[in-house]
Design an enzyme around this catalytic site. Structure first.
Site, mmCIF file in Angstrom:
data_model
loop_
_atom_site.group_PDB
_atom_site.id
_atom_site.type_symbol
_atom_site.label_atom_id
_atom_site.label_comp_id
_atom_site.label_asym_id
_atom_site.label_seq_id
_atom_site.Cartn_x
_atom_site.Cartn_y
_atom_site.Cartn_z
ATOM 1 N N THR A 6 0.836 -1.202 0.000
ATOM 2 C CA THR A 6 0.000 0.000 0.000
ATOM 3 C C THR A 6 0.868 1.248 0.000
ATOM 4 O O THR A 6 0.574 2.227 -0.683
ATOM 5 C CB THR A 6 -0.950 -0.017 1.216
ATOM 6 O OG1 THR A 6 -1.781 -1.183 1.123
ATOM 7 C CG2 THR A 6 -1.828 1.212 1.240
ATOM 8 N N GLU A 72 -5.548 -3.783 -2.216
ATOM 9 C CA GLU A 72 -6.086 -5.015 -1.603
ATOM 10 C C GLU A 72 -7.052 -5.732 -2.543
ATOM 11 O O GLU A 72 -8.160 -6.127 -2.151
ATOM 12 C CB GLU A 72 -6.801 -4.682 -0.282
ATOM 13 C CG GLU A 72 -5.955 -3.899 0.713
ATOM 14 C CD GLU A 72 -5.017 -4.772 1.542
ATOM 15 O OE1 GLU A 72 -4.701 -5.916 1.142
ATOM 16 O OE2 GLU A 72 -4.593 -4.287 2.616
ATOM 17 N N CYS A 169 9.150 -16.823 5.745
ATOM 18 C CA CYS A 169 9.779 -17.339 4.530
ATOM 19 C C CYS A 169 9.284 -18.768 4.285
ATOM 20 O O CYS A 169 8.578 -19.345 5.110
ATOM 21 C CB CYS A 169 11.297 -17.312 4.667
ATOM 22 S SG CYS A 169 11.918 -18.520 5.847
HETATM 23 ZN ZN LIG Z 1 12.213 -17.615 7.979
#
Ligand SMILES: [Zn+2]
Length: 177
Positions: A6, A72, A169
């Protein structure tokens, strides 16, 4: 999520305003975290926006405008093919169409409309948050319910803040079961 989407959308739209192009920003009504007539980044940047529920409302609101932005996008309630067709129609008319949204839901599955638009767009920029566990680039949204990974059968869209989602991640992401 927390990747500055954003913030980046607001930055680009400010440039459009400086260039004195007619522009309008749309934001799904579902996202009620902030004042409904503005888009706001986590860091507090704000721009006036038109709240919408459907891509039809975006098209209706794009008359006489050179540049539109939708924040969004994954919160729009239409079917994915309707969203894609609407964005294509506006771009084919000659408008510049900027779209920000999540590419994956908390199950790490693509949001179909975003996936198609990423294939069709002239320009795509993927922004990354930082994994809260290890500090690597985060590509996924870990949804937590009471501190535990959300089950795979939980509803896909829940508007929330830090208490519900974490940027993680691939390695730190815990698959929902
Ligand atoms: Zn990580």
């Amino acid at each position: 999520m927390f990747s500055g989407k954003t913030e980046e959308l607001i930055r680009r739209m400010r440039q459009v305003q400086i260039a004195r192009q007619h522009c309008r920003i749309f934001t799904p009504r579902l996202d009620t975290r902030y004042t409904s007539s503005q888009v706001a980044s986590h860091s507090g940047a704000r721009l006036e926006a038109v709240p919408v529920s459907s891509i039809k409302e975006v098209i209706a609101g794009a008359e006489g405008v050179q540049v539109i932005a939708i924040d969004e996008l994954h919160f729009l309630e239409d079917r994915p093919e309707e969203i894609v067709a609407g964005c294509q129609e506006l771009a084919d008319r000659g408008l510049r169409v900027l779209v920000a949204g999540l590419d994956q839901n908390y199950r790490a599955e693509p949001f179909p409309a975003m996936a198609q638009l990423m294939a069709l767009a002239e320009q795509v920029d993927k922004l990354y948050a930082i994994c809260v566990r290890c500090g690597a680039y985060a590509t996924r949204s870990q949804r937590l319910i009471d501190g535990h990974p959300a089950p795979a059968n939980a509803p896909t869209i829940v508007v929330g803040g830090l208490d519900l989602y974490e940027a993680r991640c691939r390695a730190c992401y815990e698959v929902a079961v």
